[in-house]
Design a protein around this motif. Structure first.
Motif, PDB file in Angstrom:
ATOM      1  N   ASN A 156      -3.806   5.679  -1.316  1.00  0.00           N
ATOM      2  CA  ASN A 156      -4.853   5.578  -0.285  1.00  0.00           C
ATOM      3  C   ASN A 156      -5.608   6.891  -0.135  1.00  0.00           C
ATOM      4  O   ASN A 156      -6.839   6.916   0.025  1.00  0.00           O
ATOM      5  N   ASP A 157      -4.836   8.011  -0.173  1.00  0.00           N
ATOM      6  CA  ASP A 157      -5.476   9.316  -0.029  1.00  0.00           C
ATOM      7  C   ASP A 157      -6.573   9.503  -1.080  1.00  0.00           C
ATOM      8  O   ASP A 157      -7.636  10.089  -0.779  1.00  0.00           O
ATOM      9  N   SER A 162      -5.454   0.297  -3.808  1.00  0.00           N
ATOM     10  CA  SER A 162      -5.939   0.907  -2.572  1.00  0.00           C
ATOM     11  C   SER A 162      -7.406   0.609  -2.435  1.00  0.00           C
ATOM     12  O   SER A 162      -8.130   0.492  -3.428  1.00  0.00           O
ATOM     13  N   GLU A 184       0.831  -1.204   0.000  1.00  0.00           N
ATOM     14  CA  GLU A 184       0.000   0.000   0.000  1.00  0.00           C
ATOM     15  C   GLU A 184       0.852   1.235   0.000  1.00  0.00           C
ATOM     16  O   GLU A 184       1.918   1.278   0.642  1.00  0.00           O
ATOM     17  N   GLU A 185       0.402   2.239  -0.729  1.00  0.00           N
ATOM     18  CA  GLU A 185       1.129   3.509  -0.690  1.00  0.00           C
ATOM     19  C   GLU A 185       0.135   4.597  -0.342  1.00  0.00           C
ATOM     20  O   GLU A 185      -0.971   4.638  -0.892  1.00  0.00           O
ATOM     21  N   HIS A 186       0.534   5.501   0.546  1.00  0.00           N
ATOM     22  CA  HIS A 186      -0.471   6.402   1.107  1.00  0.00           C
ATOM     23  C   HIS A 186      -0.975   7.416   0.061  1.00  0.00           C
ATOM     24  O   HIS A 186      -2.089   7.919   0.194  1.00  0.00           O
ATOM     25  N   GLU A 187      -0.121   7.703  -0.993  1.00  0.00           N
ATOM     26  CA  GLU A 187      -0.624   8.635  -2.019  1.00  0.00           C
ATOM     27  C   GLU A 187      -1.874   8.073  -2.683  1.00  0.00           C
ATOM     28  O   GLU A 187      -2.823   8.811  -2.977  1.00  0.00           O
TER      29      GLU A 187
END
Lengths: 793, 132
Positions: free
Chosen positions: A32-33, A61, A27-30
């Motif tokens: 996820n955002d 995501s 997972e990468e938060h960019e």
């Protein structure tokens, strides 16, 4: 339930998806955002970024959903990607016959509402979707739909950036790796030759390298290489080429790799004065700077290429030879056939002659022995025998020597008969059919003549050969005499010189003792004698042993000057100076003052010096005797009476020294001998003959250089062999004759000057002692190396 | 200084010392006796002596020397020292050598080594007397 259809360009699409390397990543938060935003803006429970793989959809995501992937067949997004330009909306999945029995609708997560915006990459491929799911019916307004599309584009942006990042990281890693493994000389140039990056070591170039400048501002390529075309080409082959700095002070060898679509990576190695020839592939890898894997690689590549091309050449040669062989074979077959034809022809001819005697150019007769009559059978017979009138049968019997024996034998009988000064060979054959004897005459007058001439010539030749052998023996003798003459001349001089010194010294001794000592003693009173002896004991005779005449002159002059300063009353300063020099002083020592001022100073000095002279004379005699003995004992090494083939064990250095002594006369005219032969080498062989070998080799060197060369003598041993080397810096032996120098009678001296046997005899002697001799010559030195077995059994 | 000098040239110091000794004994200090170990050294010495105004009347030289041979050396001096006499001292006199000298019309006194002191002295004395 309707399964989503597979798009037409599915494989290309899958390749495009692969190129992002996004599937199954963390997972990468960019990302996820984005799904958080999507769910919030549109008010749905679930938002996903879904990527459509071959048989599944996988979620990069997700919010509101626990699963990571589902099968493609039951996905909504699978349908969405087939409508790339628009949002795919399902208001109520329960009522849509495409999805009403979809397990995701009938079971978890109980999808009712779906909205998906396809993610389209720059090449137009639909990778997946950004989508919204809700377990209740929904409608999206204009803003929400726009927002979803925008978010979709943002996802694509993120994916692209991510992809680029990875590429960059990879490139950097590759670069670092390359740098670690190669020299710090690396350049990155683009297709227009601009320098994008360069390694630290280039900072040392002048002018200093700067990014953004052209490659050609600093370097000159040595091959026709075009960076643009290298970039464009797809081949994986590494190009290798050379370039040098503009100021020509540095030269590099490099390999080129594609760095990325726009740039090339040039990895270089400075070339330092070394030309890597691969002629004999014997270059050790130690020739390369440490850790120079690139250079190693280049070298191995070149070696392999050369190896291959050598093989090709060998193959071509082989093919050529094969062709020649074929040609030879066919011409051989032709020749064979011709030969057979000729033989057949000849056999026919002979048969004809036998069957048809009319054609025989030689006389043939038939002897009818029943009637005791001889008949001419062919014109040739008549021609020869008729000339002076016809001959009767009786005459013919006589001429042809037909005796009773011949008649009774009825066999072929050969005989030589003479008629009218021609010689014929007579052959008789018995012909059964006619019961007659046939007599064939064959004129061999010429043949006989030639045979005689031949035997005469043979005898002449044998005679000449004997003369030549005699001549050779004479020459060998002459050679021996020449060597002997050489020895004798040397010996004469070498002995006469010490003898001269002995005689002179002895005469001096007699005079000194008788006249100077005994007679003069009467003139001096006891005190004077004692003073003289005192003065004698002051002597520093040890100093004068190696004084050259030049040095002595200098000392005498110096002492004279000192005397003239200090003792102005003395007129014969030269006398005193000489005497003081003789006493071993090199200056006017204070201890001498007493004696200079002495009442009978002249007599005192004369007496003291004469005492010294006695010692000196006896020393001289001693030295001279040693010298003379040495010369005589050297002779022993050259002749041992009658023991010609005597094998003994002798000391090599002593043997060589004796030769040098004998040749000293010539050597001292300007040659220099450097003798590295150790004291403790013993050789088993014929001492006299080997001495002759050294003499010959050294003498040759002296002669060739007019006694002015430098000769070095070396010894070494290997396995069971002595190795003795004579090296001189005289003139080179020309390449076209060096293979002949050991031949008998080969000489480069004028007629009458040399026998040409010297080196031939040397070789024979060495071979007789079971050894070998080699000669190498170039413009710097000429070297004779002699190998002799250590155990000469 | 109008002294007369005799010069001995030989590459063996022993010979030079012996000659010097014999000369001193037989002729005292009346004449200057100088020695040199090679023809090259002798040339230098001759120039020095000539500078000092000394007249060289006799040269006693070895035949076989490294560098220039004795007879060549004497030949070169003929012009420089007119009236000079030469005694050639040699360890090997061969027929070839004698003929060579005859051919070149050179008259040397030739003495073989080892030499007899009386012979040498006599020859030198004759030469010196002729000069005076």
């Amino acid at each position: 339930m309707e399964k989503p259809t597979t798009p037409i360009n599915e494989q290309d699409r899958l390749d495009a998806l692969d190129s992002y390397e996004i599937l199954d990543t963390a997972e990468e938060h960019e990302f996820n955002d984005i799904v958080v935003l999507a769910s919030q803006i549109c008010g749905t429970d679930i938002a996903l970024i879904s990527l459509i793989d071959k048989n599944r959809q996988w979620f990069k995501s997700s919010i509101g959903l626990n699963t990571k992937e589902t099968a493609r067949d039951i996905s909504f997004c699978g349908h969405a990607i087939n409508i790339p330009n628009d949002i795919f909306i399902v208001d109520d999945a329960r009522l849509d016959k495409r999805f009403s029995d979809n397990p995701l609708v009938t079971g978890e997560p109980h999808i009712v509402f779906y909205a998906g915006s396809p993610l389209i990459d720059d090449n137009g491929f639909a990778l997946g979707t950004i989508c919204l799911l809700h377990p209740a019916p929904k409608t999206l307004n204009e803003n929400q739909i726009t927002a979803l599309k925008i978010l979709g584009r943002k996802v694509i942006l993120l994916l692209n950036n991510r992809k680029k990042s990875i590429e960059l990281i990879r490139e950097k890693a590759f670069l670092i790796e390359s740098i670690n493994f190669s020299s710090p000389f690396f350049l990155i140039v683009d297709k227009n030759n601009f320098i994008l990056e360069f390694g630290d070591n280039y900072k040392k170039t002048t002018p200093e390298i700067k990014k953004g400048k052209l490659f050609s501002d600093y370097f000159v390529l040595e091959s026709l290489v075009n960076f643009e075309s290298l970039l464009a080409s797809n081949s994986q082959e590494n190009k290798l080429f050379f370039y040098k700095s503009i100021d020509e002070k540095q030269r590099f060898k490099c390999s080129v790799k594609k760095y990325n679509k726009e740039a090339l990576l040039i990895l270089s190695v400075p070339v330092i004065n070394t030309i890597y020839t691969i002629k004999n592939l014997n270059i050790s890898l130690n020739d390369f700077p440490k850790h120079d894997y690139i250079a190693e690689y280049i070298f191995l590549q070149q070696a392999a290429t050369k190896g291959l091309s050598d093989l090709k050449i060998m193959n071509d040669n082989l093919n050529q030879k094969n062709k020649l062989l074929e040609l030879s074979k066919s011409s051989l077959i032709n020749a064979n056939t011709l030969l057979e034809d000729k033989v057949n022809e000849r056999t026919k001819k002979i048969r004809n002659l036998a069957l048809f005697p009319e054609h025989n150019p030689n006389p043939v007769f038939e002897f009818d022995y029943e009637n005791m009559v001889i008949n001419y059978l062919n014109p040739a017979g008549k021609l020869v025998f008729f000339k002076n009138g016809e001959l009767t049968s009786e005459d013919l019997f006589k001429i042809l020597s037909i005796t009773d024996e011949v008649i009774n034998l009825k066999k072929t009988v050969k005989k030589e008969i003479e008629f009218k000064s021609e010689i014929y060979e007579r052959n008789i054959f018995f012909i059964q059919e006619t019961n007659t004897l046939r007599v064939y005459l064959h004129n061999i007058t010429d043949t006989k003549k030639y045979q005689n001439e031949l035997s005469k010539k043979n005898a002449e030749l044998e005679n000449t050969l004997a003369q030549i052998v005699n001549l050779q023996n004479d020459i060998i003798k002459k050679e021996k005499m020449a060597t002997l003459g050489l020895l004798i001349a040397g010996i004469a001089h070498e002995i006469n010189t010490p003898l001269g010194a002995i005689k002179a010294s002895n005469d001096n001794l007699i005079y000194s003792i008788k006249i100077d000592l005994i007679d003069k003693i009467r003139e001096l009173d006891v005190k004077d004698v004692i003073d003289s002896i005192e003065l004698y004991f002051l002597n520093k005779q040890i100093n004068t042993i190696n004084r050259s005449s030049r040095h002595e002159r200098f000392i005498i002059k110096k002492i004279e000057q000192e005397l003239q300063l200090k003792h102005k009353n003395i007129s014969n300063t030269n006398f005193y100076a000489r005497k003081i020099n003789e006493l071993g002083f090199d200056h006017l020592d204070s201890s001498l003052e007493k004696y200079i001022k002495h009442k009978n100073s002249e007599r005192i000095f004369t007496f003291a010096v004469n005492l010294l002279l006695i010692i000196k004379s006896t020393n001289t005699i001693s030295i001279a005797i040693d010298k003379a003995s040495k010369v005589v004992s050297s002779l022993n090494n050259f002749s041992h009476g009658n023991a010609l083939d005597e094998i003994t064990i002798f000391n090599l250095k002593e043997n060589l020294d004796s030769v040098l002594t004998i040749l000293w006369n010539k050597i001292k005219q300007g040659a220099k001998i450097i003798n590295h032969i150790p004291d403790n080498v013993f050789i088993k062989g014929n001492q006299e003959e080997l001495a002759q070998v050294w003499t010959n080799i050294i003498n040759n060197a002296l002669q060739a250089s007019k006694n002015k060369c430098q000769i070095e003598l070396y010894y070494s041993s290997e396995k069971e062999t002595h190795i003795i080397t004579f090296k001189n810096n005289g003139p080179e032996i020309p390449k076209d004759i060096i293979n002949n120098i050991f031949d008998a009678f080969f000489t480069t001296k004028k007629q009458g000057e040399g026998t040409g046997l010297g080196l031939n005899i040397v070789k024979k002697i060495i071979e007789k002692n079971k050894g070998t001799i080699e000669c190498i010559s170039n413009s710097i030195e000429t070297k004779f190396t002699i190998f002799l077995p250590i155990h000469n059994e | 200084m109008n002294k007369l000098a005799i010069l001995a040239v030989d590459d063996e110091k022993i010979i030079l010392d012996s000659l010097l000794r014999q000369f001193e004994i037989n002729f005292g200090t009346k004449y200057i006796f100088e020695t040199a170990e090679s023809a090259e050294e002798a040339f230098e010495l001759i120039d020095e002596l000539l500078d000092q105004g000394v007249k060289i009347i006799l040269i006693i030289s070895d035949y076989q020397m490294p560098g220039m041979r004795g007879d060549e050396f004497a030949f070169h001096l003929r012009d420089k020292l007119p009236g000079m006499q030469v005694i050639l001292l040699t360890g090997q006199i061969t027929e070839k050598l004698a003929l060579e000298f005859k051919d070149k019309n050179i008259f040397f006194n030739v003495i073989t080594k080892p030499w007899d002191e009386q012979d040498l002295t006599r020859i030198i004395r004759n030469i010196l007397n002729n000069v005076e």
